[in-house]
Design an enzyme around this catalytic site. Structure first.
Site, PDB file in Angstrom:
ATOM      1  N   CYS A 142       0.822  -1.204   0.000  1.00  0.00           N
ATOM      2  CA  CYS A 142       0.000   0.000   0.000  1.00  0.00           C
ATOM      3  C   CYS A 142       0.865   1.267   0.000  1.00  0.00           C
ATOM      4  O   CYS A 142       1.622   1.480  -0.931  1.00  0.00           O
ATOM      5  CB  CYS A 142      -0.995  -0.028   1.158  1.00  0.00           C
ATOM      6  SG  CYS A 142      -2.393   1.105   0.905  1.00  0.00           S
ATOM      7  N   HIS A 235      -4.341  -4.219  -0.013  1.00  0.00           N
ATOM      8  CA  HIS A 235      -4.145  -4.902   1.266  1.00  0.00           C
ATOM      9  C   HIS A 235      -4.573  -6.365   1.188  1.00  0.00           C
ATOM     10  O   HIS A 235      -5.523  -6.784   1.859  1.00  0.00           O
ATOM     11  CB  HIS A 235      -4.924  -4.183   2.360  1.00  0.00           C
ATOM     12  CG  HIS A 235      -4.261  -2.928   2.845  1.00  0.00           C
ATOM     13  ND1 HIS A 235      -3.112  -2.930   3.604  1.00  0.00           N
ATOM     14  CD2 HIS A 235      -4.590  -1.620   2.668  1.00  0.00           C
ATOM     15  CE1 HIS A 235      -2.754  -1.688   3.892  1.00  0.00           C
ATOM     16  NE2 HIS A 235      -3.635  -0.869   3.336  1.00  0.00           N
ATOM     17  N   GLU A 237      -3.237  -8.717   2.568  1.00  0.00           N
ATOM     18  CA  GLU A 237      -2.982  -9.365   3.860  1.00  0.00           C
ATOM     19  C   GLU A 237      -4.108  -9.169   4.859  1.00  0.00           C
ATOM     20  O   GLU A 237      -4.104  -9.796   5.926  1.00  0.00           O
ATOM     21  CB  GLU A 237      -1.679  -8.815   4.464  1.00  0.00           C
ATOM     22  CG  GLU A 237      -1.797  -7.498   5.231  1.00  0.00           C
ATOM     23  CD  GLU A 237      -1.922  -6.251   4.354  1.00  0.00           C
ATOM     24  OE1 GLU A 237      -1.991  -5.146   4.923  1.00  0.00           O
ATOM     25  OE2 GLU A 237      -1.937  -6.387   3.113  1.00  0.00           O
TER      26      GLU A 237
END
Length: 321
Positions: A142, A235, A237
């Site tokens: 990001c 994102h 994750e």
């Protein structure tokens, strides 16, 4: 193989409850094996949640992973207790003489600021430069990805009219990439940012290649072989509830934010969201770790040198000239 993290890190109990194999430090030292050393420069405000998210993905590897938590030496986190930071984090200045097989730089809630106005920008520039001599494989996330392509390639970021917020469909652009083995034709990835980078600003001689893209959210993943880096602008994750946490936090702070797109069933924030990206997150991190494992020198001292083996050796040697 399990992941090695500090014994009392809060993430440990969460990961063990999920069935992730976690190794005690005292047990790891007894194994006659060189673990892969992965550093995590955690710039996110909620340190504990971010630690768990990345440890979960790294811990799914069949290899033994040793995760080192790193923080900026010149910046004091405001949203995490000093005890937590002192117990589990090391200043970058204290690890800068060490070598890492992999290193992750997370996002940060500073994306609306010009890079040079971020209080720790100078140190982050030094860290990016350091990765070129002390890290074999870099992954940025990001804002961390935006910062990296700005540092390495001078690419700007652009403010969006409104927050790009939700779960967006993406597609693979290069099926020959080892980082995308096993990916579906299209897949969902969480997006949460107020700014973007643009494909048109990629320098033509940089060797960078866009690997993932979304019609709505734009560039998602760039391979940067000259810097042994993957730049993920979204994102992947995130936990199932990460976007919900952001939405309710922003709403409580009277921030003008819309319901995250394609996230809550029926766009109803009272209904728990479903996770549509977890499997691809594991795929990406598994492929990244495997690629590092296949190419990193066994002798840790040779990490970051032109003598390293693997398909990127020629590019690295040219970049060092």
């Amino acid at each position: 193989m399990p992941i090695k993290i500090p014994n009392n890190l809060p993430a440990r109990s969460i990961l063990e409850a999920e069935g992730v194999s976690v190794m005690l430090e005292k047990d790891a030292v007894r194994q006659d094996i060189r673990p892969m050393r992965i550093g995590l420069l955690n710039l996110m405000p909620n340190k504990s949640k971010t630690e768990t998210q990345f440890a979960r993905l790294l811990g799914a590897s069949p290899l033994q992973i040793e995760m080192t938590l790193v923080k900026m030496s010149e910046h004091v986190p405001r949203n995490t207790s000093a005890d937590h930071i002192l117990s589990f984090y090391r200043n970058w200045e204290d690890v800068r003489e060490e070598k890492f097989d992999g290193f992750i730089v997370t996002g940060a809630p500073v994306e609306t600021l010009p890079f040079e106005e971020v209080t720790y920008w100078g140190e982050l520039e030094r860290i990016f430069d350091w990765t070129q001599t002390h890290v074999h494989g870099l992954m940025t996330i990001c804002w961390g990805a935006q910062a990296a392509v700005h540092r390495f390639h001078g690419m700007p970021k652009y403010a969006l009219g409104k927050k790009m917020f939700g779960v967006y469909r993406h597609r693979v652009l290069d099926r020959t990439s080892p980082y995308l083995r096993g990916f579906s034709d299209d897949f969902a990835i969480p997006v949460s940012r107020w700014t973007e980078v643009r494909r048109a600003d990629i320098p033509p001689q940089s060797g960078m290649k866009v690997l993932m893209e979304s019609d709505e959210a734009g560039v998602c993943l760039i391979d940067d072989p000259a810097h042994r880096a993957l730049h993920m602008f979204n994102h992947i994750e995130y936990d199932s509830g990460s976007l919900a946490d952001e939405y309710f936090r922003d709403r409580a702070a009277n921030v003008a934010v819309e319901v995250p797109k394609n996230y809550f069933p029926g766009d109803n924030p009272d209904v728990p969201p479903l996770n549509h990206w977890r499997s691809h997150a594991h795929l990406l991190f598994g492929n990244w770790i495997n690629q590092i494992y296949q190419t990193t020198p066994f002798d840790v001292a040779k990490i970051g040198t032109v003598e390293m083996a693997g398909p990127n050796a020629r590019v690295i040697a040219q970049a060092a000239e």
